[in-house]
Design a protein around this motif. Sequence first.
Motif, PDB file in Angstrom:
ATOM      1  N   GLN A 157      40.039  38.023  43.733  1.00 55.84           N
ATOM      2  CA  GLN A 157      38.872  37.175  43.546  1.00 55.84           C
ATOM      3  C   GLN A 157      37.581  37.985  43.701  1.00 55.84           C
ATOM      4  OE1 GLN A 157      38.518  34.128  42.447  1.00 55.84           O
ATOM      5  NE2 GLN A 157      40.732  33.756  42.271  1.00 55.84           N
ATOM      6  N   GLU A 158      37.606  38.972  44.575  1.00 55.75           N
ATOM      7  CA  GLU A 158      36.433  39.814  44.797  1.00 55.75           C
ATOM      8  C   GLU A 158      36.076  40.584  43.523  1.00 55.75           C
ATOM      9  OE1 GLU A 158      35.201  42.898  48.290  1.00 55.75           O
ATOM     10  OE2 GLU A 158      37.046  43.355  47.197  1.00 55.75           O
ATOM     11  N   LYS A 159      37.061  41.187  42.881  1.00 57.17           N
ATOM     12  CA  LYS A 159      36.822  41.918  41.634  1.00 57.17           C
ATOM     13  C   LYS A 159      36.364  40.969  40.535  1.00 57.17           C
ATOM     14  CE  LYS A 159      40.499  45.352  42.489  1.00 57.17           C
ATOM     15  NZ  LYS A 159      41.822  45.831  42.021  1.00 57.17           N
ATOM     16  N   TYR A 160      37.033  39.826  40.451  1.00 59.75           N
ATOM     17  CA  TYR A 160      36.702  38.870  39.394  1.00 59.75           C
ATOM     18  C   TYR A 160      35.288  38.325  39.559  1.00 59.75           C
ATOM     19  CZ  TYR A 160      36.672  34.641  36.581  1.00 59.75           C
ATOM     20  OH  TYR A 160      36.325  33.668  35.686  1.00 59.75           O
ATOM     21  N   GLY A 182      41.186  36.383  31.156  1.00 56.28           N
ATOM     22  CA  GLY A 182      40.522  37.379  30.329  1.00 56.28           C
ATOM     23  C   GLY A 182      40.245  38.658  31.095  1.00 56.28           C
ATOM     24  N   PHE A 183      39.809  38.525  32.336  1.00 54.60           N
ATOM     25  CA  PHE A 183      39.570  39.690  33.190  1.00 54.60           C
ATOM     26  C   PHE A 183      40.862  40.461  33.424  1.00 54.60           C
ATOM     27  CE2 PHE A 183      39.601  41.169  37.710  1.00 54.60           C
ATOM     28  CZ  PHE A 183      38.775  42.276  37.536  1.00 54.60           C
ATOM     29  N   LYS A 184      41.934  39.747  33.760  1.00 56.90           N
ATOM     30  CA  LYS A 184      43.219  40.407  34.008  1.00 56.90           C
ATOM     31  C   LYS A 184      43.711  41.134  32.766  1.00 56.90           C
ATOM     32  CE  LYS A 184      46.376  38.085  36.245  1.00 56.90           C
ATOM     33  NZ  LYS A 184      47.266  36.960  36.632  1.00 56.90           N
ATOM     34  N   ARG A 185      43.605  40.474  31.618  1.00 58.96           N
ATOM     35  CA  ARG A 185      44.091  41.075  30.371  1.00 58.96           C
ATOM     36  C   ARG A 185      43.280  42.323  30.013  1.00 58.96           C
ATOM     37  NH1 ARG A 185      43.787  36.823  27.825  1.00 58.96           N
ATOM     38  NH2 ARG A 185      41.712  37.073  26.900  1.00 58.96           N
TER      39      ARG A 185
END
Length: 409
Positions: A157-160, A182-185
């Motif tokens: 969650q911190e990165k996102y 989308g962030f993970k992909r």
Amino acid sequence: MSTEDHLKTMISLGQYIPNRHCGYCGSSNGSSIYGLNALSLTVDHYQQLMDRGWRRSGKFLYKPDLKNSCCPQYTIRIKESAFKPSKEHRQAINKFNRFILGSQYDSVQKLSMTSKHAGFNLSTSIHCAEYGNIPQTIRENIKHRLTVKLVTPEFTQEKYALYRHYQQYCHKEPLEQITPSGFKRFLCDAPFSLVQGAYCVTADGKHVGLWHQMYYVDGVLVAMAVLDFLPDTISGVYFMSREDYSKHEFGKLSACREILLSHEENKPYYHIGLYVYHCQKMKYKASFKPSELLDPELYEYFSFDKFEPELAKRLYVTFDPAYSNPLRTVSGRQQSAFSANMSGILARSSVEAIFDDFNVTLIIQNRSMLGTHLKALLPDVYKSLHHTLVEMEAVIGVELFEQFAISVN
């Protein structure tokens, strides 16, 4: 034979994709690429692809068609041993260090031997403001606490939260379009993790595969670099930072740190991504000298200084003395790499002449077979694939293509 028994790099069928939106000039249909998905990919193979003009976005591999795009994207790299920080780079580093260290800046500078009299040293200058490197007697008096660390690329969650903030303020992306998936992909997923031994820290402490470099100030994540660690280079995938830290020129700071990291990891090169000559946001990349651009026809690197005067005169530059093909304007949605006369590929007739079914490995229903076997067993299926396979070999390169397994599931 099962897929586990065969090659470690497996890719999907490729496709030429013309008339795409260009993120550099805003054209609605000016960009063209060749793209495919990597189901698994070794770091060695990806480095070879990069040296043929490919890049990745998550597990999607793409090769820009420089000749048929409004904003040609040239692969740019820096030889870390030859890099000399410019005056503006040194100023950016020292300014940020002064922000972190406050009144203790001069004391730390003297201790780290980076004063004007001692000369500028990239390693000591980059690391001197990190909390773990500051002497105990000085720590309690510094203004801020800086911590930089490499971490594995899992979603947090911190990165996102940082990504969501950056996409909103920097790229003006609507919040409803910014999603965890989308962030993970885009920045957490990589095909390297599916290959044994290609996502790890080696016995001598060197990193392999995809990693996130985190910048914390006073315990708050203020910036993050997404990096690929490959056999001979570190490749910068993406960088993001908080809006209130934009004044600290993190683009310059992070690139200097990553060039130094290339040295620390025994990598001779640092790939700073793709370079678009006429894009103002890309200008900072050209400030890292000496740099080299990849010739899109010869697949050899030439100095930026050799490229620059030619790029000022025309969009598409190659030093191939045999090159004589005129530019082609891609129209319609059904173009192939051959009909578009894509940059840097062999002619179809040349590939057909050397195409060998025995050297094509296909994965069908999780089973591996050679192209010649498929042609014998299911000739109609093979016939439907033949054009795509020949085109893939032309775009990827004969030697590299024949090392891959192609999934047609």
